[in-house]
Design a protein around this motif. Structure first.
Motif, PDB file in Angstrom:
ATOM      1  N   TYR A  45       0.906  -1.143   0.191  1.00  0.00           N
ATOM      2  CA  TYR A  45       0.005  -0.042   0.063  1.00  0.00           C
ATOM      3  C   TYR A  45       0.950   1.323  -0.233  1.00  0.00           C
ATOM      4  O   TYR A  45       1.892   1.210   0.949  1.00  0.00           O
ATOM      5  N   ASP A  46       0.765   1.999  -0.952  1.00  0.00           N
ATOM      6  CA  ASP A  46       1.274   3.476  -0.743  1.00  0.00           C
ATOM      7  C   ASP A  46       0.418   4.118   0.111  1.00  0.00           C
ATOM      8  O   ASP A  46      -0.803   4.171  -0.042  1.00  0.00           O
ATOM      9  N   GLN A 213       4.124  10.555 -10.572  1.00  0.00           N
ATOM     10  CA  GLN A 213       3.104   9.551 -10.337  1.00  0.00           C
ATOM     11  C   GLN A 213       1.667   9.859 -11.181  1.00  0.00           C
ATOM     12  O   GLN A 213       0.944   8.927 -10.850  1.00  0.00           O
ATOM     13  N   HIS A 216       0.149   7.180 -13.809  1.00  0.00           N
ATOM     14  CA  HIS A 216      -0.430   6.178 -12.996  1.00  0.00           C
ATOM     15  C   HIS A 216      -1.538   6.409 -12.561  1.00  0.00           C
ATOM     16  O   HIS A 216      -2.623   5.669 -12.826  1.00  0.00           O
ATOM     17  N   GLN A 225      -5.952   0.316 -15.860  1.00  0.00           N
ATOM     18  CA  GLN A 225      -5.310  -0.793 -15.266  1.00  0.00           C
ATOM     19  C   GLN A 225      -6.265  -1.994 -14.745  1.00  0.00           C
ATOM     20  O   GLN A 225      -7.179  -1.483 -14.501  1.00  0.00           O
ATOM     21  N   LEU A 231      -8.755  -0.707  -3.654  1.00  0.00           N
ATOM     22  CA  LEU A 231      -7.845   0.027  -4.435  1.00  0.00           C
ATOM     23  C   LEU A 231      -7.803   1.344  -3.459  1.00  0.00           C
ATOM     24  O   LEU A 231      -6.385   1.702  -3.265  1.00  0.00           O
ATOM     25  N   HIS A 286      -3.840   0.631  -2.930  1.00  0.00           N
ATOM     26  CA  HIS A 286      -3.310  -0.571  -2.902  1.00  0.00           C
ATOM     27  C   HIS A 286      -2.567  -0.817  -4.405  1.00  0.00           C
ATOM     28  O   HIS A 286      -3.281  -0.414  -5.510  1.00  0.00           O
ATOM     29  N   ASN A 287      -1.443  -1.022  -4.226  1.00  0.00           N
ATOM     30  CA  ASN A 287      -0.735  -1.318  -5.613  1.00  0.00           C
ATOM     31  C   ASN A 287      -0.066  -2.471  -5.793  1.00  0.00           C
ATOM     32  O   ASN A 287       0.146  -3.439  -4.690  1.00  0.00           O
ATOM     33  N   GLN A 288      -0.074  -3.034  -7.044  1.00  0.00           N
ATOM     34  CA  GLN A 288       0.476  -4.295  -7.448  1.00  0.00           C
ATOM     35  C   GLN A 288       1.616  -4.362  -8.668  1.00  0.00           C
ATOM     36  O   GLN A 288       1.042  -4.019  -9.590  1.00  0.00           O
ATOM     37  N   ASP A 289       2.663  -4.697  -8.364  1.00  0.00           N
ATOM     38  CA  ASP A 289       3.426  -5.012  -9.619  1.00  0.00           C
ATOM     39  C   ASP A 289       3.388  -6.137 -10.200  1.00  0.00           C
ATOM     40  O   ASP A 289       3.244  -7.262  -9.847  1.00  0.00           O
ATOM     41  N   GLN A 356      10.654   0.435  -4.259  1.00  0.00           N
ATOM     42  CA  GLN A 356       9.696   0.892  -3.240  1.00  0.00           C
ATOM     43  C   GLN A 356      10.203   0.115  -2.052  1.00  0.00           C
ATOM     44  O   GLN A 356      10.561  -0.881  -2.075  1.00  0.00           O
ATOM     45  N   SER A 411       4.537   7.160   1.123  1.00  0.00           N
ATOM     46  CA  SER A 411       4.805   7.671  -0.101  1.00  0.00           C
ATOM     47  C   SER A 411       5.925   9.146   0.221  1.00  0.00           C
ATOM     48  O   SER A 411       6.222   9.791  -0.858  1.00  0.00           O
TER      49      SER A 411
END
Length: 415
Positions: A45-46, A213, A216, A225, A231, A286-289, A356, A411
């Motif tokens: 999570y950012d 950013q 994104h 995305q 999210l 909520h981020n996901q690579d 990150q 962040s």
């Protein structure tokens, strides 16, 4: 005495040469802890400091002058559109309405009289029984009477509007604040702030992101995305997570050139009015690579002049030679002795690029590969080529190095 002195000199000389040829004991290996680098899907999570903002908020001002005669609500509660909030003294405005109505009746009677006279003069003019000038004057008087009716009607509308303004209504559903006036206070139009009302549901949350950013978040706004569950969530001042999920409502029109940031506004449902305007909170994105990432503990990273390094443990071979006494001697090379290979574990420094930060761990974007043995503890006591004595541990210090689930990244921290 001479013999004794000579003997002492001889003993001292022998002792000196004995110390001269005594070898310094080797430095023992430095104890360290290792992990084996592995790639895994990284979830995190950012986190962004944020403030709740009402999507609609207005200050209530009186539109006419008067004394407050009643307050018809409970401060700090939810009110509905059209609800009467304040009442001003209406006697003066009711009198103006009565006067305007009376004037309208007078003008209506005058119009009726002028209409009758005009009809009579027109009839007489057809039979040449009246002067044309009188007919023209009467027609003008009739038009004036009609205009007077219009003026009287507008005056009545104004008086009725002022009478309506003596009651102050809620412009929309929302929460009303603490009243700035009390019964008996005199208020003036446009100058006295009476109260403030703000919309509750939905409510906005504003936070700032770096301009890098922005693409994104624009993709997230346009749903380009892959949809990620939960999210946008927020963490309340007491540390609890708010149950509602947000979505991007607005991305500001321009980047602030002084800070290099841009405002992003989320909208959250607020049916129970838990969120109030002006609250401080933390937005969690909520981020996901998509690709697997290598994650190591942050304490393993060494910073030198703005660059970042890791120490890797590698096996090396040290060539030793046996002297005539049968002992291993690394310095006796070239004396015809037998060569013996001794494996040693040593530390070697590599430059890496950081990704990150995820809680106590950090993503390594480049510089190491899967399977590399990374030194995580004891890096302060070693240098390039140091001999080490290692104990291996699972990646991430025995914890899940993927960072899945509850890992968070602030962040505001820069890599």
């Amino acid at each position: 005495m001479n013999r004794l002195a000579s003997l002492l000199v001889l003993i001292t000389t022998l002792a000196f040469f004995a110390c001269e040829h005594k070898q310094t004991p080797p430095t023992p290996p430095t104890p360290v802890n290792l992990i084996t680098a592995k790639a895994a899907t990284v979830l995190y999570y950012d986190k962004y400091p944020a403030t709740t903002i009402a999507l609609k908020q207005v200050g209530l001002y009186a539109q006419v002058t008067g004394y407050i005669t009643s307050i018809n609500f409970t401060e700090g509660t939810h009110v509905h559109k059209g609800q009467i909030l304040y009442t001003l003294d209406t006697r003066l405005y009711q009198a103006s309405v009565d006067q305007a109505r009376a004037n309208l009746r007078v003008d209506s009677g005058n119009l009726k009289q002028q209409q009758q006279d005009a009809d009579r003069y027109v009839y007489l003019a057809k039979h040449n029984a009246v002067a044309t000038q009188l007919v023209d004057h009467q027609l003008i008087a009739l038009q004036n009477a009609k205009d007077s009716i219009i003026a009287a009607q507008q005056a009545l509308k104004t008086a009725l509007t002022n009478l309506t303004y003596s009651n102050i209504y809620a412009p929309f559903d929302g929460t009303i604040g603490i009243s700035q006036v009390r019964v008996g206070n005199l208020v003036s139009p446009g100058t006295t702030l009476i109260n403030t009302i703000s919309a509750d549901d939905p409510i906005a949350v504003d936070f700032y992101i770096a301009e890098a950013q922005l693409p994104h978040f624009e993709d997230l706004q346009m749903h380009k995305q892959k949809t990620i569950d939960s999210l946008f969530t927020i963490q309340l001042p007491n540390g609890q997570l708010y149950s509602g999920l947000g979505k991007i409502a607005i991305i500001d029109r321009a980047v602030d050139p002084q800070t290099g940031t841009i405002d992003v506004r989320l909208a959250f449902p607020n049916p129970q009015f838990v969120l109030r305007a002006g609250m401080s909170c933390v937005v969690r994105v909520h981020n996901q690579d998509a690709a697997p990432q290598i994650v190591v503990p942050s304490r393993a990273v060494v910073e030198q002049m703005g660059e970042y390094f890791l120490y890797l443990a590698k096996d090396t071979v040290l060539k030793a030679h046996s002297d005539s006494t049968g002992k291993k001697n690394a310095d006796s090379a070239g004396k015809g002795a037998d060569t013996v290979e001794t494996p040693k574990l040593r530390a070697f420094q590599v430059k890496v690029q950081l990704g990150q930060t995820i809680g106590p761990n950090v993503v390594i974007k480049s510089g190491i590969n899967e399977g590399d043995r990374v030194i995580v503890d004891g890096v302060q006591a070693i240098h390039e080529g140091s001999q080490i004595n290692a104990s291996s541990r699972p990646a991430g210090g025995g914890k899940d190095s993927t960072g899945a689930g509850n890992q968070e990244r602030d962040s505001s921290k820069k890599q």
